[in-house]
Design a protein around this motif. Structure first.
Motif, PDB file in Angstrom:
ATOM      1  N   TYR A  73       0.856  -1.194   0.000  1.00  0.00           N
ATOM      2  CA  TYR A  73       0.000   0.000   0.000  1.00  0.00           C
ATOM      3  C   TYR A  73       0.889   1.240   0.000  1.00  0.00           C
ATOM      4  O   TYR A  73       1.453   1.619   1.017  1.00  0.00           O
ATOM      5  CB  TYR A  73      -0.958  -0.002   1.203  1.00  0.00           C
ATOM      6  CG  TYR A  73      -1.961   1.134   1.135  1.00  0.00           C
ATOM      7  CD1 TYR A  73      -2.812   1.260   0.035  1.00  0.00           C
ATOM      8  CD2 TYR A  73      -2.045   2.088   2.138  1.00  0.00           C
ATOM      9  CE1 TYR A  73      -3.719   2.312  -0.056  1.00  0.00           C
ATOM     10  CE2 TYR A  73      -2.948   3.145   2.061  1.00  0.00           C
ATOM     11  CZ  TYR A  73      -3.779   3.245   0.959  1.00  0.00           C
ATOM     12  OH  TYR A  73      -4.668   4.289   0.875  1.00  0.00           O
ATOM     13  N   ARG A  74       1.015   1.870  -1.181  1.00  0.00           N
ATOM     14  CA  ARG A  74       2.042   2.897  -1.365  1.00  0.00           C
ATOM     15  C   ARG A  74       1.706   4.223  -0.709  1.00  0.00           C
ATOM     16  O   ARG A  74       2.504   5.140  -0.742  1.00  0.00           O
ATOM     17  CB  ARG A  74       2.320   3.090  -2.863  1.00  0.00           C
ATOM     18  CG  ARG A  74       2.771   1.818  -3.546  1.00  0.00           C
ATOM     19  CD  ARG A  74       4.089   1.289  -2.952  1.00  0.00           C
ATOM     20  NE  ARG A  74       5.211   2.060  -3.423  1.00  0.00           N
ATOM     21  CZ  ARG A  74       5.833   1.838  -4.562  1.00  0.00           C
ATOM     22  NH1 ARG A  74       5.471   0.856  -5.352  1.00  0.00           N
ATOM     23  NH2 ARG A  74       6.847   2.587  -4.917  1.00  0.00           N
ATOM     24  N   LYS A  75       0.538   4.336  -0.110  1.00  0.00           N
ATOM     25  CA  LYS A  75       0.217   5.583   0.598  1.00  0.00           C
ATOM     26  C   LYS A  75       0.350   5.404   2.103  1.00  0.00           C
ATOM     27  O   LYS A  75      -0.214   6.172   2.879  1.00  0.00           O
ATOM     28  CB  LYS A  75      -1.177   6.063   0.224  1.00  0.00           C
ATOM     29  CG  LYS A  75      -1.243   6.574  -1.199  1.00  0.00           C
ATOM     30  CD  LYS A  75      -2.524   7.307  -1.472  1.00  0.00           C
ATOM     31  CE  LYS A  75      -2.515   7.852  -2.897  1.00  0.00           C
ATOM     32  NZ  LYS A  75      -3.834   8.422  -3.229  1.00  0.00           N
ATOM     33  N   SER A 135      11.545  -1.601   3.989  1.00  0.00           N
ATOM     34  CA  SER A 135      10.570  -1.009   3.079  1.00  0.00           C
ATOM     35  C   SER A 135      10.264  -1.966   1.922  1.00  0.00           C
ATOM     36  O   SER A 135       9.100  -2.206   1.595  1.00  0.00           O
ATOM     37  CB  SER A 135      11.106   0.322   2.550  1.00  0.00           C
ATOM     38  OG  SER A 135      10.309   0.780   1.487  1.00  0.00           O
ATOM     39  N   GLN A 136      11.302  -2.529   1.338  1.00  0.00           N
ATOM     40  CA  GLN A 136      11.089  -3.456   0.210  1.00  0.00           C
ATOM     41  C   GLN A 136      10.297  -4.683   0.635  1.00  0.00           C
ATOM     42  O   GLN A 136       9.403  -5.131  -0.075  1.00  0.00           O
ATOM     43  CB  GLN A 136      12.436  -3.883  -0.379  1.00  0.00           C
ATOM     44  CG  GLN A 136      13.067  -2.783  -1.209  1.00  0.00           C
ATOM     45  CD  GLN A 136      14.390  -3.207  -1.840  1.00  0.00           C
ATOM     46  OE1 GLN A 136      14.876  -4.307  -1.599  1.00  0.00           O
ATOM     47  NE2 GLN A 136      14.968  -2.324  -2.629  1.00  0.00           N
ATOM     48  N   ALA A 137      10.630  -5.208   1.822  1.00  0.00           N
ATOM     49  CA  ALA A 137       9.944  -6.416   2.285  1.00  0.00           C
ATOM     50  C   ALA A 137       8.458  -6.144   2.508  1.00  0.00           C
ATOM     51  O   ALA A 137       7.630  -7.060   2.453  1.00  0.00           O
ATOM     52  CB  ALA A 137      10.592  -6.924   3.567  1.00  0.00           C
ATOM     53  N   LEU A 138       8.116  -4.872   2.748  1.00  0.00           N
ATOM     54  CA  LEU A 138       6.703  -4.519   2.947  1.00  0.00           C
ATOM     55  C   LEU A 138       6.072  -4.031   1.640  1.00  0.00           C
ATOM     56  O   LEU A 138       5.015  -3.406   1.648  1.00  0.00           O
ATOM     57  CB  LEU A 138       6.578  -3.446   4.033  1.00  0.00           C
ATOM     58  CG  LEU A 138       6.915  -3.898   5.462  1.00  0.00           C
ATOM     59  CD1 LEU A 138       7.075  -2.701   6.391  1.00  0.00           C
ATOM     60  CD2 LEU A 138       5.843  -4.833   5.999  1.00  0.00           C
ATOM     61  N   GLY A 139       6.734  -4.296   0.515  1.00  0.00           N
ATOM     62  CA  GLY A 139       6.182  -3.894  -0.779  1.00  0.00           C
ATOM     63  C   GLY A 139       6.387  -2.406  -1.054  1.00  0.00           C
ATOM     64  O   GLY A 139       5.537  -1.761  -1.645  1.00  0.00           O
ATOM     65  N   ASN A 140       7.519  -1.858  -0.587  1.00  0.00           N
ATOM     66  CA  ASN A 140       7.901  -0.465  -0.829  1.00  0.00           C
ATOM     67  C   ASN A 140       6.970   0.546  -0.161  1.00  0.00           C
ATOM     68  O   ASN A 140       6.732   1.614  -0.719  1.00  0.00           O
ATOM     69  CB  ASN A 140       8.026  -0.181  -2.335  1.00  0.00           C
ATOM     70  CG  ASN A 140       9.202  -0.917  -2.950  1.00  0.00           C
ATOM     71  OD1 ASN A 140      10.088  -1.382  -2.238  1.00  0.00           O
ATOM     72  ND2 ASN A 140       9.195  -1.021  -4.261  1.00  0.00           N
ATOM     73  N   VAL A 141       6.459   0.224   1.003  1.00  0.00           N
ATOM     74  CA  VAL A 141       5.788   1.284   1.766  1.00  0.00           C
ATOM     75  C   VAL A 141       6.895   2.135   2.394  1.00  0.00           C
ATOM     76  O   VAL A 141       8.005   1.652   2.629  1.00  0.00           O
ATOM     77  CB  VAL A 141       4.835   0.750   2.869  1.00  0.00           C
ATOM     78  CG1 VAL A 141       3.786  -0.170   2.305  1.00  0.00           C
ATOM     79  CG2 VAL A 141       5.596   0.066   3.986  1.00  0.00           C
ATOM     80  N   ASP A 174      11.809   4.620   0.638  1.00  0.00           N
ATOM     81  CA  ASP A 174      10.622   4.146  -0.086  1.00  0.00           C
ATOM     82  C   ASP A 174      10.959   2.845  -0.814  1.00  0.00           C
ATOM     83  O   ASP A 174      10.294   2.466  -1.754  1.00  0.00           O
ATOM     84  CB  ASP A 174      10.147   5.204  -1.082  1.00  0.00           C
ATOM     85  CG  ASP A 174      11.209   5.526  -2.133  1.00  0.00           C
ATOM     86  OD1 ASP A 174      12.358   5.055  -2.007  1.00  0.00           O
ATOM     87  OD2 ASP A 174      10.893   6.251  -3.099  1.00  0.00           O
ATOM     88  N   GLY A 175      12.015   2.173  -0.376  1.00  0.00           N
ATOM     89  CA  GLY A 175      12.411   0.911  -1.011  1.00  0.00           C
ATOM     90  C   GLY A 175      13.449   1.123  -2.090  1.00  0.00           C
ATOM     91  O   GLY A 175      14.138   0.197  -2.498  1.00  0.00           O
ATOM     92  N   GLU A 176      13.557   2.371  -2.557  1.00  0.00           N
ATOM     93  CA  GLU A 176      14.546   2.669  -3.581  1.00  0.00           C
ATOM     94  C   GLU A 176      15.556   3.680  -3.031  1.00  0.00           C
ATOM     95  O   GLU A 176      16.723   3.365  -2.836  1.00  0.00           O
ATOM     96  CB  GLU A 176      13.837   3.215  -4.825  1.00  0.00           C
ATOM     97  CG  GLU A 176      14.778   3.413  -6.000  1.00  0.00           C
ATOM     98  CD  GLU A 176      14.060   3.955  -7.231  1.00  0.00           C
ATOM     99  OE1 GLU A 176      12.836   4.162  -7.182  1.00  0.00           O
ATOM    100  OE2 GLU A 176      14.757   4.186  -8.235  1.00  0.00           O
ATOM    101  N   HIS A 177      15.078   4.875  -2.741  1.00  0.00           N
ATOM    102  CA  HIS A 177      15.962   5.914  -2.217  1.00  0.00           C
ATOM    103  C   HIS A 177      15.967   5.892  -0.694  1.00  0.00           C
ATOM    104  O   HIS A 177      14.996   5.463  -0.077  1.00  0.00           O
ATOM    105  CB  HIS A 177      15.510   7.283  -2.706  1.00  0.00           C
ATOM    106  CG  HIS A 177      15.485   7.375  -4.198  1.00  0.00           C
ATOM    107  ND1 HIS A 177      16.648   7.387  -4.950  1.00  0.00           N
ATOM    108  CD2 HIS A 177      14.470   7.420  -5.073  1.00  0.00           C
ATOM    109  CE1 HIS A 177      16.326   7.453  -6.234  1.00  0.00           C
ATOM    110  NE2 HIS A 177      15.009   7.470  -6.330  1.00  0.00           N
TER     111      HIS A 177
HETATM  112  C1  LIG Z   1      10.399  -1.839  -4.779  1.00  0.00           C
HETATM  113  O1  LIG Z   1      11.380  -0.945  -5.261  1.00  0.00           O
HETATM  114  C2  LIG Z   1      12.534  -1.592  -5.763  1.00  0.00           C
HETATM  115  C3  LIG Z   1      13.547  -0.510  -6.113  1.00  0.00           C
HETATM  116  O2  LIG Z   1      12.982   0.467  -6.948  1.00  0.00           O
HETATM  117  C4  LIG Z   1      12.148  -2.457  -6.968  1.00  0.00           C
HETATM  118  O3  LIG Z   1      13.294  -3.137  -7.443  1.00  0.00           O
HETATM  119  C5  LIG Z   1      11.093  -3.460  -6.517  1.00  0.00           C
HETATM  120  O4  LIG Z   1      10.631  -4.197  -7.629  1.00  0.00           O
HETATM  121  C6  LIG Z   1       9.909  -2.753  -5.881  1.00  0.00           C
HETATM  122  N1  LIG Z   1       8.985  -3.734  -5.321  1.00  0.00           N
HETATM  123  C7  LIG Z   1       7.670  -3.656  -5.481  1.00  0.00           C
HETATM  124  C8  LIG Z   1       6.868  -4.732  -4.817  1.00  0.00           C
HETATM  125  O5  LIG Z   1       7.136  -2.761  -6.128  1.00  0.00           O
END
Ligand SMILES: *[C@@H]1O[C@H](CO)[C@@H](O)[C@H](O)[C@H]1NC(C)=O
Ligand SMILES: *[C@@H]1O[C@H](CO)[C@@H](O)[C@H](O)[C@H]1NC(C)=O
Length: 254
Positions: A105-107, A142-148, A161-164
């Motif tokens: 849930y990205r929000k 963050s990534q393990a929670l689907g980038n929340v 945010d899973g990336e930055h």
């Molecule tokens: C989360 O973000 C990472 C880095 O941008 C990406 O590689 C990954 O696929 C993303 N995961 C989801 C579930 O969106």
């Protein structure tokens, strides 16, 4: 609007300090949420939206604990309405038990302290990251929670945010007072709402939630700093809340 899944007393002064015209829909949603908290169980609040007719302007008693069932109901209602949600304290305990509730849930923004962060990581990460590398640990959670978006509160606040990954080491107060986390959540609620409405050209391609998190951490620290200068060791969260307006102007309007 956004939903703050802990108790809400700092939210209301924030709304009035910053002015309802700035927060728009948010104020309505916040009142609805207050009502929702006051009028739980769900059969009184679901169906045709949250009923705010019986709103009375009192916050829930400090320390009042929402049941897991109530929290889960608020979470699901927020997701169904695509409303941003800030999760702290008891809400994090629920997520550690049922991570699927928030997965992807990205929000959502989670604001764990050290202990809560460890509990969440133990719950969702198979192999633990080196505990001293906070940046990587936050990104992995963050990534393990689907980038929340995850904001790990600490000496420096680390958020991802899973990336930055961003860090906030803005000078704060040397005293930690109870309720400071609620001020952060309240600030996040408002700033997430603004950032999502600002649109990608204003956030320059960065995640609006991550920028809001950086802003909210800076604001909370600035409030702490100003309150500490006036009140020293006797600073309370109420003194910090009184600094929200001046701190906001100093950080964002100069
Ligand atoms: C989360 O973000 C990472 C880095 O941008 C990406 O590689 C990954 O696929 C993303 N995961 C989801 C579930 O969106
Ligand atoms: C916006 O993003 C671009 C590309 O990442 C960068 O070059 C530029 O400096 C950014 N502008 C601001 C105002 O941060």
């Amino acid at each position: 609007g956004s939903c703050h899944l802990s108790w809400i007393y700092p939210l209301v002064p924030l709304l009035f300090l910053l002015g309802p015209e700035d927060t728009g829909v948010y104020a309505v949603e916040a009142l609805d949420i207050c009502t929702c908290l006051l009028r739980w169980p769900p059969q009184t609040t679901t169906g045709g939206g949250w009923d705010s007719r019986h709103w009375s302007p009192r916050s829930p008693r400090p320390g009042r604990r929402l049941t897991a069932e109530c929290q889960q109901g608020i979470l699901e209602a927020s997701k169904a309405r695509d409303v941003p949600i800030i999760i702290d304290a008891d809400g994090l305990w629920l997520i550690a038990q049922h991570p699927a509730l928030i997965h992807g849930y990205r929000k959502a923004v989670l604001t764990p302290n050290h202990g809560e962060f460890t509990r969440l990581s133990d719950a969702v990460l198979r192999d633990l990251v080196d505990g001293s590398d906070h940046r990587e640990a936050v990104r992995r959670l963050s990534q393990a929670l689907g980038n929340v978006t995850v904001v790990r509160k600490g000496e420096r606040d680390v958020m991802s945010d899973g990336e930055h990954v961003l860090e906030c080491a803005h000078e704060g107060s040397s005293r930690r007072c109870g309720g400071q986390g609620d001020l952060l959540s309240g600030a996040l609620g408002v700033l997430v709402h603004w950032a999502l409405h600002a649109g990608p050209e204003k956030t320059n391609g960065s995640s609006p939630l991550l920028l809001a998190a950086l802003g909210a951490c800076s604001l909370t620290r600035q409030c702490g700093h100003q309150a500490f200068q006036k009140h020293g060791r006797s600073t309370t969260t109420t003194d910090m809340i009184a600094e929200v307006g001046p701190a906001f102007r100093r950080l964002f309007e100069t």
